[in-house]
Scaffold this motif. Sequence first.
Motif, PDB file in Angstrom:
ATOM      1  N   LEU A 102       0.714  -1.113  -0.191  1.00 16.51           N
ATOM      2  CA  LEU A 102      -0.002  -0.078   0.032  1.00 16.51           C
ATOM      3  C   LEU A 102       1.003   1.297   0.024  1.00 16.51           C
ATOM      4  CD1 LEU A 102      -2.920   1.225   0.135  1.00 16.51           C
ATOM      5  CD2 LEU A 102      -2.325   1.321   2.481  1.00 16.51           C
ATOM      6  N   ALA A 103       0.679   2.104  -0.922  1.00 18.64           N
ATOM      7  CA  ALA A 103       1.439   3.550  -1.097  1.00 18.64           C
ATOM      8  C   ALA A 103       0.459   4.448  -1.018  1.00 18.64           C
ATOM      9  CB  ALA A 103       2.032   3.280  -2.301  1.00 18.64           C
ATOM     10  N   ALA A 104       1.235   5.683  -0.633  1.00 15.31           N
ATOM     11  CA  ALA A 104       0.178   6.994  -0.526  1.00 15.31           C
ATOM     12  C   ALA A 104      -0.416   7.194  -1.859  1.00 15.31           C
ATOM     13  CB  ALA A 104       1.349   7.892  -0.043  1.00 15.31           C
ATOM     14  N   ASP A 105       0.093   7.160  -3.012  1.00 11.65           N
ATOM     15  CA  ASP A 105      -0.566   7.309  -4.224  1.00 11.65           C
ATOM     16  C   ASP A 105      -1.929   6.810  -4.354  1.00 11.65           C
ATOM     17  OD1 ASP A 105       0.634   5.053  -4.853  1.00 11.65           O
ATOM     18  OD2 ASP A 105       1.443   5.487  -6.650  1.00 11.65           O
ATOM     19  N   THR A 106      -1.592   5.407  -3.795  1.00 11.54           N
ATOM     20  CA  THR A 106      -3.177   4.659  -3.849  1.00 11.54           C
ATOM     21  C   THR A 106      -3.927   5.133  -2.833  1.00 11.54           C
ATOM     22  OG1 THR A 106      -1.857   2.593  -4.315  1.00 11.54           O
ATOM     23  CG2 THR A 106      -4.032   2.327  -3.509  1.00 11.54           C
ATOM     24  N   VAL A 107      -3.722   5.552  -1.665  1.00 11.49           N
ATOM     25  CA  VAL A 107      -4.506   6.357  -0.829  1.00 11.49           C
ATOM     26  C   VAL A 107      -5.234   7.284  -1.472  1.00 11.49           C
ATOM     27  CG1 VAL A 107      -4.648   7.513   1.531  1.00 11.49           C
ATOM     28  CG2 VAL A 107      -3.475   5.418   1.282  1.00 11.49           C
ATOM     29  N   ARG A 108      -4.442   8.432  -1.973  1.00 10.83           N
ATOM     30  CA  ARG A 108      -4.864   9.304  -2.943  1.00 10.83           C
ATOM     31  C   ARG A 108      -5.813   9.072  -3.763  1.00 10.83           C
ATOM     32  NH1 ARG A 108       0.571  11.445  -1.507  1.00 10.83           N
ATOM     33  NH2 ARG A 108       1.366  10.430  -3.475  1.00 10.83           N
ATOM     34  N   ARG A 109      -5.792   8.064  -4.394  1.00 13.79           N
ATOM     35  CA  ARG A 109      -6.447   7.616  -5.668  1.00 13.79           C
ATOM     36  C   ARG A 109      -7.830   7.320  -4.946  1.00 13.79           C
ATOM     37  NH1 ARG A 109      -6.238   2.533  -8.714  1.00 13.79           N
ATOM     38  NH2 ARG A 109      -4.294   1.956  -7.336  1.00 13.79           N
ATOM     39  N   LEU A 110      -7.966   6.553  -3.960  1.00 15.27           N
ATOM     40  CA  LEU A 110      -9.151   6.144  -3.315  1.00 15.27           C
ATOM     41  C   LEU A 110      -9.909   7.540  -2.850  1.00 15.27           C
ATOM     42  CD1 LEU A 110      -7.976   3.096  -1.130  1.00 15.27           C
ATOM     43  CD2 LEU A 110      -9.476   3.015  -2.946  1.00 15.27           C
ATOM     44  N   LEU A 111      -9.308   8.372  -2.197  1.00 16.55           N
ATOM     45  CA  LEU A 111      -9.839   9.540  -1.829  1.00 16.55           C
ATOM     46  C   LEU A 111     -10.625  10.401  -2.896  1.00 16.55           C
ATOM     47  CD1 LEU A 111      -7.304  10.429   0.949  1.00 16.55           C
ATOM     48  CD2 LEU A 111      -9.511  10.166   1.338  1.00 16.55           C
ATOM     49  N   THR A 112      -9.727  10.504  -4.149  1.00 15.25           N
ATOM     50  CA  THR A 112     -10.279  11.087  -5.209  1.00 15.25           C
ATOM     51  C   THR A 112     -11.419  10.686  -5.786  1.00 15.25           C
ATOM     52  OG1 THR A 112      -7.829  11.997  -5.827  1.00 15.25           O
ATOM     53  CG2 THR A 112      -9.602  12.008  -7.622  1.00 15.25           C
ATOM     54  N   ALA A 113     -11.298   9.231  -5.867  1.00 18.01           N
ATOM     55  CA  ALA A 113     -12.616   8.524  -6.260  1.00 18.01           C
ATOM     56  C   ALA A 113     -13.814   8.611  -5.447  1.00 18.01           C
ATOM     57  CB  ALA A 113     -12.188   7.075  -6.471  1.00 18.01           C
ATOM     58  N   LEU A 114     -13.617   8.928  -4.285  1.00 25.49           N
ATOM     59  CA  LEU A 114     -14.888   8.958  -3.350  1.00 25.49           C
ATOM     60  C   LEU A 114     -15.267  10.166  -3.538  1.00 25.49           C
ATOM     61  CD1 LEU A 114     -16.463   7.771  -0.959  1.00 25.49           C
ATOM     62  CD2 LEU A 114     -14.857   9.082   0.678  1.00 25.49           C
ATOM     63  N   ALA A 116     -14.988  12.342  -5.897  1.00 20.29           N
ATOM     64  CA  ALA A 116     -15.595  12.764  -7.241  1.00 20.29           C
ATOM     65  C   ALA A 116     -17.025  11.986  -7.701  1.00 20.29           C
ATOM     66  CB  ALA A 116     -14.601  12.001  -8.303  1.00 20.29           C
ATOM     67  N   GLY A 117     -17.394  11.158  -6.809  1.00 21.14           N
ATOM     68  CA  GLY A 117     -18.838  10.664  -7.082  1.00 21.14           C
ATOM     69  C   GLY A 117     -19.676  10.613  -5.924  1.00 21.14           C
ATOM     70  N   ALA A 118     -20.788  10.021  -5.912  1.00 22.88           N
ATOM     71  CA  ALA A 118     -21.822   9.911  -4.815  1.00 22.88           C
ATOM     72  C   ALA A 118     -21.634   8.749  -3.956  1.00 22.88           C
ATOM     73  CB  ALA A 118     -23.234  10.145  -5.657  1.00 22.88           C
ATOM     74  N   ALA A 119     -20.696   7.795  -4.149  1.00 25.12           N
ATOM     75  CA  ALA A 119     -20.660   6.365  -3.471  1.00 25.12           C
ATOM     76  C   ALA A 119     -20.567   6.802  -2.093  1.00 25.12           C
ATOM     77  CB  ALA A 119     -19.811   5.401  -4.149  1.00 25.12           C
ATOM     78  N   GLU A 120     -20.777   5.702  -1.376  1.00 23.34           N
ATOM     79  CA  GLU A 120     -20.532   5.896   0.371  1.00 23.34           C
ATOM     80  C   GLU A 120     -19.306   5.314   0.675  1.00 23.34           C
ATOM     81  OE1 GLU A 120     -24.836   5.997   2.045  1.00 23.34           O
ATOM     82  OE2 GLU A 120     -24.146   3.998   1.254  1.00 23.34           O
ATOM     83  N   GLY A 121     -18.575   4.679  -0.376  1.00 25.63           N
ATOM     84  CA  GLY A 121     -17.233   4.072  -0.069  1.00 25.63           C
ATOM     85  C   GLY A 121     -16.639   3.688  -1.315  1.00 25.63           C
ATOM     86  N   ARG A 139     -17.445   7.250   3.690  1.00 22.85           N
ATOM     87  CA  ARG A 139     -17.888   8.462   4.203  1.00 22.85           C
ATOM     88  C   ARG A 139     -18.309   8.080   5.673  1.00 22.85           C
ATOM     89  NH1 ARG A 139     -18.105  11.874   0.030  1.00 22.85           N
ATOM     90  NH2 ARG A 139     -18.704  10.865  -1.982  1.00 22.85           N
ATOM     91  N   THR A 140     -17.762   8.726   6.506  1.00 23.56           N
ATOM     92  CA  THR A 140     -17.831   8.258   8.169  1.00 23.56           C
ATOM     93  C   THR A 140     -19.387   8.256   8.484  1.00 23.56           C
ATOM     94  OG1 THR A 140     -15.864   9.684   8.395  1.00 23.56           O
ATOM     95  CG2 THR A 140     -16.887   9.021  10.261  1.00 23.56           C
ATOM     96  N   THR A 172     -18.096   2.024  -4.536  1.00 26.33           N
ATOM     97  CA  THR A 172     -17.371   1.750  -5.915  1.00 26.33           C
ATOM     98  C   THR A 172     -16.106   0.848  -5.865  1.00 26.33           C
ATOM     99  OG1 THR A 172     -18.089   4.086  -6.479  1.00 26.33           O
ATOM    100  CG2 THR A 172     -15.949   3.298  -7.630  1.00 26.33           C
ATOM    101  N   ARG A 173     -15.881   0.333  -6.836  1.00 24.11           N
ATOM    102  CA  ARG A 173     -14.529  -0.990  -6.739  1.00 24.11           C
ATOM    103  C   ARG A 173     -13.513  -0.317  -7.653  1.00 24.11           C
ATOM    104  NH1 ARG A 173     -19.320  -2.980  -5.368  1.00 24.11           N
ATOM    105  NH2 ARG A 173     -19.400  -4.353  -3.671  1.00 24.11           N
TER     106      ARG A 173
END
Length: 315
Positions: A102-114, A116-121, A139-140, A172-173
Amino acid sequence: MTSNEPAAHDAVVLAGGGARRLGGADKPGVRVGGRALLDRVLGACADARTTVVVADPRPTARPVRWAREDPPGAGPVAALDAGLRHTAADDVLVLSADLPFLAADTVRRLLTALRAGAAEGVLLTDADGRDQPLVAVYRTAALRRELAVLTAGEGGLTGLPLRRLTAGLDLTRVPDPVASFDCDTWDDIAAARARIREHDHVLDEWISAVKDELGIDLDVDTGALLDLARDAAHGVARPAAPLTTFLVGYAAAQAGGGPEAVAEAARKAAALALRWAEEAEQEKAEQGQTEQGQTEQQAEQRKAGRSGGSGPDAG
């Protein structure tokens, strides 16, 4: 918070499992690439405003907040609930402590995807397409809603599998067989240790490990530093390579640190190494011209000697 700043997020890392397939070993403390698995995960989520580790306290490379499910060993849903009680951000990373890649860029990618959309996770899927709910961002409010539903319906969270929690979420997956790779067995540990020593990964892994060990959070152009080391080794002498890169780091620190300071110090040192190399080439060329001239002169002298000493004496 200005529009240019990323929204705050928290992280919850679950690190209190029994590691039965590792024979009960302390899995978060198992080292891969010289770093504990837990420390590798903490490095990937270093941008979190608050990081909560659900486990018994232990030394870690980064400061964290500790929490524990009640009773200890009550399972991942109970552990997540315990960690979530210490968070306040709208978004929360939920991670296991056994993710070596797991790397920081993957974490950023997950956050960006969340965001950018309406998904809850947003969660990763592994090489077989299976959901990995412990490599995800949620989303907490949605997590707290589902935890409340489960608490009311089940009479408690002890022993519940994570799929009971995530089943009620709009997700979202994102496929990522590398970042989602987790270490459940000793074979997994061996595979992870072998992969980081492969040629394509070893330098990045080593630099990350050194920065973590030294407490340095600095992204620099490693390509420029490697070029500098090569130029110093070839243009000056082989031992000049490590000494020069050390001096570049020292000069950057004296100048206030930061990637720009490192780049400027590396640029100056590289230019100096090239000037040394150019002088050496010029000296070599001049030496060659001198030797060629001497050879030609000696040839002329030998030719003149042969011409003067052949034939009868004219006198």
